[in-house]
Design a protein around this motif. Structure first.
Motif: not given
Length: 358
Positions: A254-257, A277-281, A293-295
Motif C-alpha cells: 500500500a505504500g504510505d497512505s 502490506l498496510i501501514p499502521i503507524g 497516515h492511517m491509524n
C-alpha cells in the motif's frame, strides 16, 4: 486518470531500456491528480503546510528507547515452485522472494531518515536482514520520495551490486538519476510495468534460481499522501502503492497512505489479493497526520476494503516520526481487529526479520 484493472501503456521508462519524460502529464492530457506542475489527491486530502510543522514541537511525545535489540537473520533460502516468502526488514522495507525474481519495497538501511545522513529521526531497530545478506534483487518498488522510504545510499548500493529494475511513480526518475540509479520505470496510478522491464523478457537476471516459466507483473496503485524532499519541491513527484501479480498470486504493497476511497477501488480492480502490506503507524496527532497516515482502526478498514485474505502491518517501530509510543500501533491494531470482529490471523504484524510464506 483512470484505466482498466490491467494497465495503461503510457508509462515512462528511463535509463538503459528507453529514454523519455513525463509526457502523459506534460502533454496536457486530462488528469484528476495533476495540475500546473504538481500532483494532488483527487479527494482534496493533503498534508499540513510546512509552516504548521513547528507546532509539533509542542506536542507531547511518548518516550522511545534509543535502541531495541534485533536478531538479524539471514534471508530465507530461495523459493521454488509457487511459494512466495515475505520478510519484514523494517518500517516499509519487505523482501519478497519468488521463483520469478526477488523484490524489495522502499529499501531503507540508513541509520537516519533525513538528508545528509546525520539529520532526521534515528533508527531504533536495525534491519532484520543485513544488506550484505540480501539475495540478488530483480525489482525495487519505490512508493515515493520521503526519506524514510527513499534512501539514495541504499538504492545506489543495490544499483552497484544487482543492477535491479526500479519501479516508481511519476516524477521520481530525476532524483534517482542524480544518485546514479538507472533502469527506472515511472508509472502513473493504475499503470503496469512495461513488458521490456520484465526479467523474463530478455533482461539478464543475477539470480540463478529464477524460474523462466514465471513472470512478475507490477501495477502502480493509488495512495493518499504527498511528496517532498525539501520545502520547495512539494508534490512535484507522485506517490502510490503497487500490486504484484505472479501467475494467480497477488501481493498488495500500500505504500504510505491516509485512509481514503482508493482502497475500495484497489479491491474492485484486484478482487483476489492474497496478501496486503498496510501501514499502521506514525498517525498521531491526528490534526497533523490524519490525511496522510492511517491509524490502526483505519488500517483495519483498509484491509476490509481491499478484501485481502491476509494483511501484515508495517510503518511502525523503526523511526520515531510522530508522537505515539513504540508499541502502541501493534496494541491498537489488536483492539481495532477485535472491534471489527476480524480473526487475529487475518491482520497481523511480523517481528523485524520474521518471514511469512504464501
Amino acid at each position: 486518470v483512470c484505466g482498466g484493472s490491467g494497465s495503461s501503456s503510457s508509462s515512462t521508462v528511463h535509463g538503459d531500456l528507453r529514454s523519455g519524460s513525463n509526457e502523459r502529464h506534460r502533454s496536457g492530457e486530462m488528469s484528476d491528480h495533476f495540475d500546473n506542475g504538481r500532483f494532488f489527491n483527487p479527494n482534496g486530502a493533503d498534508a499540513q503546510p510546512f509552516w504548521k510543522a513547528p507546532r509539533m514541537l509542542f506536542e507531547r511525545y511518548a518516550p522511545w528507547p534509543a535502541q531495541v535489540p534485533v536478531v538479524q537473520r539471514p534471508s530465507p533460502p530461495p523459493t521454488s515452485g509457487d511459494e512466495i516468502v515475505v520478510t519484514f526488514i523494517g518500517h516499509a522495507t519487505f523482501l519478497i522472494q519468488t521463483s520469478a525474481g526477488n523484490i524489495i519495497t522502499d529499501p531503507v538501511f540508513a541509520q537516519r531518515a533525513g538528508p545528509f545522513g546525520w539529520t532526521g529521526p534515528r533508527r531504533v531497530r536495525q534491519p532484520g536482514v543485513r544488506f550484505d545478506d540480501l539475495p540478488p534483487i530483480a525489482y525495487v518498488l519505490l512508493s515515493h520520495n520521503h526519506y524514510d522510504h527513499c534512501d539514495l545510499e541504499t538504492l545506489r548500493a543495490l544499483q552497484h551490486r544487482d543492477h535491479p529494475r526500479i519501479v516508481t511513480l511519476q516524477g521520481n526518475a530525476t532524483l534517482l538519476r542524480s544518485a546514479g540509479v538507472t533502469r527506472i520505470a515511472e508509472l502513473d496510478w493504475w499503470q503496469q510495468m512495461p513488458a521490456e522491464m520484465s526479467a523474463m523478457r530478455g533482461a539478464q537476471t543475477l539470480d540463478p534460481v529464477v524460474n523462466p516459466g514465471r513472470e512478475i507483473e507490477i501495477t502502480a496503485t493509488q495512495a493518499q499522501h504527498f511528496s517532498a524532499r525539501t520545502p520547495f519541491d512539494r508534490n512535484r513527484a507522485l506517490w502510490g502503492g503497487f500490486m504484484i501479480t505472479i501467475d494467480e498470486q497477488q501481493i498488495y504493497f500500500a505504500g504510505d497512505s491516509g485512509y481514503g476511497p482508493h482502497f475500495l477501488e484497489v479491491g474492485r480492480r484486484f478482487p483476489r489479493i492474497d496478501l496486503a502490506l498496510i501501514p499502521i503507524g506514525a498517525y498521531e496527532p491526528r490534526w497533523f497526520m490524519k490525511d496522510i497516515h492511517m491509524n490502526p482502526e483505519e488500517a483495519v478498514q483498509a484491509h476490509l476494503d481491499v478484501g485481502a485474505r491476509r494483511s501484515i502491518g508495517m510503518h511502525f517501530g523503526t523511526f520515531r516520526l510522530t508522537t505515539e509510543g513504540l508499541n502502541e500501533p501493534v496494541a491498537a491494531l489488536g483492539r481495532a481487529r477485535s472491534a471489527a470482529g476480524i480473526d487475529d490471523a487475518a491482520f497481523t504484524t511480523l517481528d523485524v526479520g520474521e518471514s511469512a510464506r504464501l
